[in-house]
Design a protein around this motif. Structure first.
Motif, mmCIF file in Angstrom:
data_model
loop_
_atom_site.group_PDB
_atom_site.id
_atom_site.type_symbol
_atom_site.label_atom_id
_atom_site.label_comp_id
_atom_site.label_asym_id
_atom_site.label_seq_id
_atom_site.Cartn_x
_atom_site.Cartn_y
_atom_site.Cartn_z
ATOM 1 N N PRO A 46 1.011 -1.191 -0.322
ATOM 2 C CA PRO A 46 -0.407 -0.143 -0.055
ATOM 3 C C PRO A 46 0.724 0.881 0.437
ATOM 4 O O PRO A 46 1.652 0.953 1.028
ATOM 5 N N ARG A 47 0.238 1.804 -0.834
ATOM 6 C CA ARG A 47 1.064 3.678 -1.045
ATOM 7 C C ARG A 47 2.207 3.879 -1.229
ATOM 8 O O ARG A 47 3.102 4.560 -0.554
ATOM 9 N N THR A 48 3.309 2.720 -2.322
ATOM 10 C CA THR A 48 4.704 2.722 -2.134
ATOM 11 C C THR A 48 4.805 3.267 -3.369
ATOM 12 O O THR A 48 4.056 3.676 -4.035
ATOM 13 N N PRO A 49 5.599 3.855 -3.338
ATOM 14 C CA PRO A 49 6.540 5.116 -4.962
ATOM 15 C C PRO A 49 6.297 4.697 -5.628
ATOM 16 O O PRO A 49 6.252 3.095 -6.083
ATOM 17 N N ALA A 50 5.806 4.859 -6.609
ATOM 18 C CA ALA A 50 5.131 3.840 -8.211
ATOM 19 C C ALA A 50 6.510 3.105 -9.110
ATOM 20 O O ALA A 50 6.202 1.942 -9.423
ATOM 21 N N TRP A 51 7.878 3.685 -8.593
ATOM 22 C CA TRP A 51 8.681 2.754 -8.649
ATOM 23 C C TRP A 51 8.959 1.769 -7.772
ATOM 24 O O TRP A 51 10.111 0.401 -8.934
ATOM 25 N N LEU A 110 -5.007 0.472 0.657
ATOM 26 C CA LEU A 110 -4.961 -1.282 0.834
ATOM 27 C C LEU A 110 -6.155 -1.360 -0.505
ATOM 28 O O LEU A 110 -5.240 -2.907 -0.885
ATOM 29 N N GLY A 111 -6.346 -0.727 -1.014
ATOM 30 C CA GLY A 111 -7.124 -1.313 -2.087
ATOM 31 C C GLY A 111 -8.701 -0.367 -2.143
ATOM 32 O O GLY A 111 -9.171 -0.633 -0.696
ATOM 33 N N ALA A 136 6.734 2.166 2.541
ATOM 34 C CA ALA A 136 5.079 1.373 2.160
ATOM 35 C C ALA A 136 3.850 2.215 3.304
ATOM 36 O O ALA A 136 4.462 2.784 4.175
ATOM 37 N N ASP A 137 2.270 2.086 3.044
ATOM 38 C CA ASP A 137 2.412 3.020 3.827
ATOM 39 C C ASP A 137 1.668 2.346 5.823
ATOM 40 O O ASP A 137 2.311 1.706 5.992
ATOM 41 N N ALA A 138 2.270 3.138 6.505
ATOM 42 C CA ALA A 138 2.275 2.635 7.706
ATOM 43 C C ALA A 138 2.042 2.071 8.704
ATOM 44 O O ALA A 138 2.210 1.068 9.419
ATOM 45 N N CYS A 139 0.688 1.645 7.853
ATOM 46 C CA CYS A 139 -0.224 0.606 8.478
ATOM 47 C C CYS A 139 0.476 -0.644 8.270
ATOM 48 O O CYS A 139 0.040 -2.037 8.492
ATOM 49 N N ALA A 140 0.760 -1.233 6.744
ATOM 50 C CA ALA A 140 1.788 -1.931 6.632
ATOM 51 C C ALA A 140 2.952 -2.062 6.970
ATOM 52 O O ALA A 140 4.250 -1.532 6.778
ATOM 53 N N GLY A 144 -2.623 6.515 9.833
ATOM 54 C CA GLY A 144 -1.582 6.625 8.984
ATOM 55 C C GLY A 144 -1.193 8.360 9.264
ATOM 56 O O GLY A 144 -1.268 8.956 9.947
ATOM 57 N N ARG A 145 -0.245 8.049 7.546
ATOM 58 C CA ARG A 145 0.407 9.095 7.400
ATOM 59 C C ARG A 145 0.021 10.135 6.785
ATOM 60 O O ARG A 145 -0.170 11.343 7.073
ATOM 61 N N HIS A 146 -1.200 9.791 6.113
ATOM 62 C CA HIS A 146 -2.014 10.884 5.269
ATOM 63 C C HIS A 146 -3.732 11.060 5.971
ATOM 64 O O HIS A 146 -4.359 9.935 5.426
ATOM 65 N N GLY A 147 -3.528 12.019 7.038
ATOM 66 C CA GLY A 147 -5.062 11.880 7.427
ATOM 67 C C GLY A 147 -5.682 11.636 6.909
ATOM 68 O O GLY A 147 -7.422 11.381 7.452
ATOM 69 N N SER A 148 -6.611 12.180 5.862
ATOM 70 C CA SER A 148 -7.757 11.818 4.515
ATOM 71 C C SER A 148 -7.522 10.360 4.201
ATOM 72 O O SER A 148 -8.219 9.821 3.573
ATOM 73 N N ASP A 149 -6.751 9.060 4.851
ATOM 74 C CA ASP A 149 -6.642 8.233 3.917
ATOM 75 C C ASP A 149 -8.210 7.611 4.542
ATOM 76 O O ASP A 149 -8.928 6.580 3.636
#
Lengths: 170, 123
Positions: free
Chosen positions: A56-61, B44-45, B90-94, B116-121
């Protein structure tokens, strides 16, 4: 002492060694339409990529991670990182495991070309221009006829560090 | 948990947007139908139906993470777990990975899905 004896006394024990020509070994691979080389010392192994788990939410590369003998490796798409397109993973795709210090990453290739020894003298500077790729190019080995294409040499360990820093500061 | 000298942990496997994940079973209070209060963790998708929820304890009481499906529990050896590589960012939850037989499975910290790092997520 005869002239012959004098000559023999001054003769060397063995033929003098030819002057050393500094050269370095590069692991070369195809990346899109380019032939690219990274110092072989930075490459641990080449493997066929297994199942890549997206994150989840990694850079595109960063295409995800895959497990290699108990080690989790991020999978790096150099084409995306360099802004030159994007790689496609298939079950035939090979990656090389590149290392920089304590960090390792699996780098996607479009085909492995092998190892190539390059003389330092044969490396020419990357063309000056606005291309962001040049930041990571150490130099270019020009093509020699139709049998040996040009090889773009990357500062691989620096590139890996920059990729990591960009990910952290994103 | 320690079975025969080998440390184990129970994971709850779930799915969001066709991707499988795992959470520490001890974090999950129950699996329930998602209510209107349930939130989605977009990173997460994209949810397919999001009718299920993992209910867990948080500072406000209970929170519900929407998921598409729950695939049950698995007891796994701790030595099959790995921290998330820092370079993957990756996202902080991962927070890590379980090296299952098939492919690495992302371990999700449910508490982090709330922050999460991105509050709006988390919506």
């Amino acid at each position: 002492m005869t002239p012959l004896q004098r000559a023999l006394a001054e003769a060397p024990e063995r033929a003098p060694a030819p002057p050393a020509v500094p050269k370095q070994e590069f692991f070369s691979f195809r990346l899109g339409e380019l032939a690219v080389g990274v110092p072989s010392i930075d490459v641990r192994e080449v493997v066929r990529v297994g199942w890549v788990t997206p994150l989840p939410r990694t850079p595109a590369w960063i295409l995800g991670v895959f497990g290699l003998r108990g080690e989790v490796l991020p999978v790096l798409d150099l084409l995306r990182f360099l802004g030159k397109g994007e790689s496609r993973l298939t079950d035939r795709t090979r990656v090389f495991v590149g290392v920089a210090g304590s960090h390792a990453a699996a780098v996607v290739t479009d085909g492995v070309l092998g190892l190539r020894e390059v003389k330092e003298a044969d490396i020419v500077a990357a063309p000056v221009g606005g291309d962001a790729v040049n930041e990571h190019v150490r130099g270019v080995v020009p093509a020699r006829g139709v049998h040996q294409e040009a090889l773009v040499l990357l500062h691989f360990s620096k590139l890996l560090q920059v990729a990591r820093q960009r990910a952290v500061t994103r | 948990m320690n079975l025969g000298g080998e440390a184990h942990i129970d994971l709850l496997l779930f799915e969001v947007g066709g991707q499988k994940y795992a959470a520490h079973a001890e974090q999950v209070r129950r699996v329930d139908r998602a209510t209107a209060d349930a939130f989605e963790r977009r990173s997460l998708g994209p949810l397919r139906d999001g009718q299920r929820a993992l209910v867990f304890e948080c500072a406000e009481g209970e929170a519900q993470l929407r998921v598409d499906a729950v695939h049950g529990f698995r007891r796994v050896a701790v030595d099959q777990l790995r921290r998330m590589p820092a370079s993957a960012q990756a996202d902080a939850c991962a927070v890590g990975l379980w090296l299952s037989d098939e492919q690495p499975l992302v371990l999700v910290d449910l508490m982090e899905t709330r922050k999460g790092r991105h509050g709006s997520d988390a919506t």
